[in-house]
Design a protein around this motif. Structure first.
Motif, PDB file in Angstrom:
ATOM      1  N   LYS A  60     -50.747   1.957 -43.266  1.00  0.00           N
ATOM      2  CA  LYS A  60     -51.946   2.670 -43.332  1.00  0.00           C
ATOM      3  C   LYS A  60     -52.117   3.104 -44.910  1.00  0.00           C
ATOM      4  N   VAL A  61     -53.322   3.265 -45.566  1.00  0.00           N
ATOM      5  CA  VAL A  61     -53.567   3.699 -46.719  1.00  0.00           C
ATOM      6  C   VAL A  61     -53.414   5.211 -46.869  1.00  0.00           C
ATOM      7  N   CYS A  62     -52.977   5.683 -47.899  1.00  0.00           N
ATOM      8  CA  CYS A  62     -53.048   7.097 -48.277  1.00  0.00           C
ATOM      9  C   CYS A  62     -54.615   7.729 -48.391  1.00  0.00           C
ATOM     10  N   PRO A  63     -54.718   9.115 -48.427  1.00  0.00           N
ATOM     11  CA  PRO A  63     -55.991   9.442 -48.403  1.00  0.00           C
ATOM     12  C   PRO A  63     -56.612   9.398 -49.774  1.00  0.00           C
ATOM     13  N   ALA A  64     -57.785   9.549 -50.099  1.00  0.00           N
ATOM     14  CA  ALA A  64     -58.440   9.257 -51.409  1.00  0.00           C
ATOM     15  C   ALA A  64     -57.930  10.462 -52.491  1.00  0.00           C
ATOM     16  N   THR A  65     -57.388  11.530 -51.986  1.00  0.00           N
ATOM     17  CA  THR A  65     -56.977  12.581 -52.936  1.00  0.00           C
ATOM     18  C   THR A  65     -55.703  12.112 -53.598  1.00  0.00           C
ATOM     19  N   PHE A  66     -55.084  11.357 -53.245  1.00  0.00           N
ATOM     20  CA  PHE A  66     -53.905  10.748 -53.823  1.00  0.00           C
ATOM     21  C   PHE A  66     -54.110  10.113 -55.453  1.00  0.00           C
ATOM     22  N   SER A  67     -55.113   9.563 -55.492  1.00  0.00           N
ATOM     23  CA  SER A  67     -55.629   9.020 -56.861  1.00  0.00           C
ATOM     24  C   SER A  67     -56.912   8.711 -56.939  1.00  0.00           C
ATOM     25  N   LYS A  68     -57.556   8.856 -58.270  1.00  0.00           N
ATOM     26  CA  LYS A  68     -58.930   8.636 -58.492  1.00  0.00           C
ATOM     27  C   LYS A  68     -59.112   7.124 -58.658  1.00  0.00           C
ATOM     28  N   GLN A  69     -58.055   6.245 -59.034  1.00  0.00           N
ATOM     29  CA  GLN A  69     -58.060   5.046 -59.362  1.00  0.00           C
ATOM     30  C   GLN A  69     -57.476   4.111 -58.576  1.00  0.00           C
ATOM     31  N   MET A  70     -57.744   4.295 -57.166  1.00  0.00           N
ATOM     32  CA  MET A  70     -57.561   3.585 -55.843  1.00  0.00           C
ATOM     33  C   MET A  70     -58.353   2.407 -56.091  1.00  0.00           C
ATOM     34  N   SER A  71     -57.584   1.012 -55.727  1.00  0.00           N
ATOM     35  CA  SER A  71     -58.551  -0.132 -55.393  1.00  0.00           C
ATOM     36  C   SER A  71     -58.861  -0.339 -54.089  1.00  0.00           C
ATOM     37  N   ILE A  72     -57.914   0.092 -53.322  1.00  0.00           N
ATOM     38  CA  ILE A  72     -57.919  -0.114 -51.872  1.00  0.00           C
ATOM     39  C   ILE A  72     -58.697   0.860 -51.044  1.00  0.00           C
ATOM     40  N   GLN A  73     -59.177   0.753 -49.805  1.00  0.00           N
ATOM     41  CA  GLN A  73     -59.887   1.645 -49.261  1.00  0.00           C
ATOM     42  C   GLN A  73     -58.923   2.732 -48.562  1.00  0.00           C
ATOM     43  N   PRO A  74     -59.237   4.179 -48.864  1.00  0.00           N
ATOM     44  CA  PRO A  74     -58.426   5.028 -48.452  1.00  0.00           C
ATOM     45  C   PRO A  74     -58.383   5.258 -46.845  1.00  0.00           C
ATOM     46  N   ASP A  75     -57.403   5.588 -46.218  1.00  0.00           N
ATOM     47  CA  ASP A  75     -57.055   5.898 -44.901  1.00  0.00           C
ATOM     48  C   ASP A  75     -57.421   4.862 -43.922  1.00  0.00           C
ATOM     49  N   SER A  76     -57.448   3.734 -44.610  1.00  0.00           N
ATOM     50  CA  SER A  76     -57.594   2.563 -43.822  1.00  0.00           C
ATOM     51  C   SER A  76     -56.288   2.166 -43.099  1.00  0.00           C
ATOM     52  N   GLU A  77     -56.318   1.532 -41.959  1.00  0.00           N
ATOM     53  CA  GLU A  77     -55.202   0.847 -41.424  1.00  0.00           C
ATOM     54  C   GLU A  77     -55.336  -0.648 -41.464  1.00  0.00           C
ATOM     55  N   PRO A  84     -57.254  -3.805 -47.050  1.00  0.00           N
ATOM     56  CA  PRO A  84     -58.568  -3.692 -47.640  1.00  0.00           C
ATOM     57  C   PRO A  84     -58.952  -3.067 -48.919  1.00  0.00           C
ATOM     58  N   LYS A  85     -59.722  -4.053 -49.429  1.00  0.00           N
ATOM     59  CA  LYS A  85     -60.338  -3.077 -50.743  1.00  0.00           C
ATOM     60  C   LYS A  85     -61.466  -2.547 -50.712  1.00  0.00           C
ATOM     61  N   LYS A  86     -61.758  -1.658 -51.460  1.00  0.00           N
ATOM     62  CA  LYS A  86     -62.971  -0.649 -51.454  1.00  0.00           C
ATOM     63  C   LYS A  86     -64.336  -1.575 -51.336  1.00  0.00           C
ATOM     64  N   ARG A  87     -64.346  -2.619 -52.067  1.00  0.00           N
ATOM     65  CA  ARG A  87     -65.538  -3.489 -52.327  1.00  0.00           C
ATOM     66  C   ARG A  87     -65.436  -4.695 -51.546  1.00  0.00           C
ATOM     67  N   GLY A  88     -64.485  -4.649 -50.540  1.00  0.00           N
ATOM     68  CA  GLY A  88     -64.605  -5.756 -49.800  1.00  0.00           C
ATOM     69  C   GLY A  88     -63.282  -6.794 -50.181  1.00  0.00           C
ATOM     70  N   GLY A  89     -63.178  -7.648 -48.899  1.00  0.00           N
ATOM     71  CA  GLY A  89     -61.834  -8.726 -49.129  1.00  0.00           C
ATOM     72  C   GLY A  89     -60.409  -7.863 -48.937  1.00  0.00           C
TER      73      GLY A  89
END
Length: 246
Positions: A60-77, A84-89
Motif C-alpha cells: 500500500k502507498v502512503c497518503p498524499a500528505t507524506f510528500s508533495k513530490q509523489m510520482s505514485i498514486q497515494p493510498d493505492s493498493e 501504480p503511477k499517478k498518470r497511469g502505468g
C-alpha cells in the motif's frame, strides 16, 4: 522500558549477528512498534542500477500528505513490486528511478516464508547486502525513497537515499494511530509487550561479492550451517557458512 543490543562479528565470514532484548519494566502491558530503518545512499545506491528485493505480497502507498513530490498514486493498493503511477502505468520499485520525488510504500511479507530478507545489490560494484530475520518477528517492510524532493534544512534538495525498514508496523505513524487503524491486509500493525516481561529477537547482516550481471535475489534459506542465496531467474545459489542464529 529498556533495550539491549548485542552485536557479534564472525571471525572468518562476512556475517554480523544481532540480538536485541526489550524489557517492559512497567506493571501494565505496552503496545509497541519495533522497527529497523536500514538506509542506503551513494555510491552504493545508483539510479536504475541498485536492485531491491523482498519476499513481499500485498502493498500500500502512503497518503498524499507524506510528500508533495509523489510520482505514485497515494493510498493505492498493489502487489510488489509494481506500484501504480499517478498518470497511469506502473513503477517497478525494485530500482530507484531518476527525477525529483519522495514517497513511502508498506509491504506485507509472505506468511509462508519462515526466514524473511531484505536484499540490496549493486551489480556494477558487485556487492550484495542482506538482512535476514524471522518473518513472525517482523511481518512488514517499509520502503522509503527520497530523491532531491525535500528542500528544507538539512536536506536542501540535495539528498538521494532509500530506506528499507523491517518492522512490526507498516507505516511511520504515531502508536495511538496505529492501534486505532487496526489490522492491514489481515496482519497486525503493532505488538504487545506484556507487563514485567522481556522479548528477544535476532537478525543477521551479510555483505557478499556477486557477479557483475547479478540479477537480484529470489529467496534466502538457512540450511545445514549455511546461508543459501538464490539468484533471481538464473538458479544460481551463493552459499555462506553461518550458524543457525535465527
Amino acid at each position: 522500558m529498556r533495550l539491549q543490543r548485542v552485536i557479534s562479528l564472525d571471525r572468518t565470514q562476512p556475517v554480523v549477528y544481532c540480538e536485541e532484548t526489550a524489557f517492559n519494566l512497567a506493571t501494565f502491558d505496552r503496545p509497541i512498534s519495533w522497527n529497523h530503518h536500514v538506509t542506503f545512499g551513494a555510491p552504493f545506491l545508483e539510479s536504475g542500477m541498485t536492485l531491491f528485493d523482498i519476499p513481499a505480497t500485498r502493498s500500500k502507498v502512503c497518503p498524499a500528505t507524506f510528500s508533495k513530490q509523489m510520482s505514485i498514486q497515494p493510498d493505492s493498493e498493489f502487489r510488489w513490486p509494481n506500484a501504480p503511477k499517478k498518470r497511469g502505468g506502473l513503477l517497478n520499485l525494485r530500482t530507484s528511478g531518476p527525477g525529483r520525488f519522495g514517497h513511502y510504500t508498506a509491504h506485507l511479507l509472505d506468511p509462508a516464508v519462515e526466514i524473511a530478507f531484505i536484499a540490496v545489490c549493486n551489480p556494477r560494484l558487485r556487492l550484495l547486502v542482506l538482512y535476514l530475520f524471522a518473518r513472525n518477528d517482523f511481518p512488514w517492510v517499509g520502503n522509503w525513497e527520497e530523491s532531491f524532493s525535500r528542500v528544507h534544512v538539512p536536506w536542501n534538495g540535495r539528498e538521494f537515499c532509500r530506506g528499507f525498514e523491517f518492522s512490526t508496523t507498516p507505516f511511520p505513524i504515531p502508536r495511538r494511530q496505529a492501534i486505532t487503524n487496526g489490522n492491514l491486509f489481515g496482519e497486525s500493525t503493532y505488538k504487545w509487550l506484556p507487563a514485567r516481561s522481556m522479548e528477544k529477537i535476532r537478525y543477521m547482516i551479510l555483505m557478499l561479492d556477486v557477479s557483475e550481471g547479478f540479477n537480484g535475489v529470489s529467496a534466502v534459506k538457512l540450511k545445514r550451517g549455511s546461508v543459501r542465496v538464490h539468484e533471481k531467474g538464473k538458479g544460481h545459489v551463493l552459499r555462506v557458512p553461518a550458524t543457525s542464529f535465527l
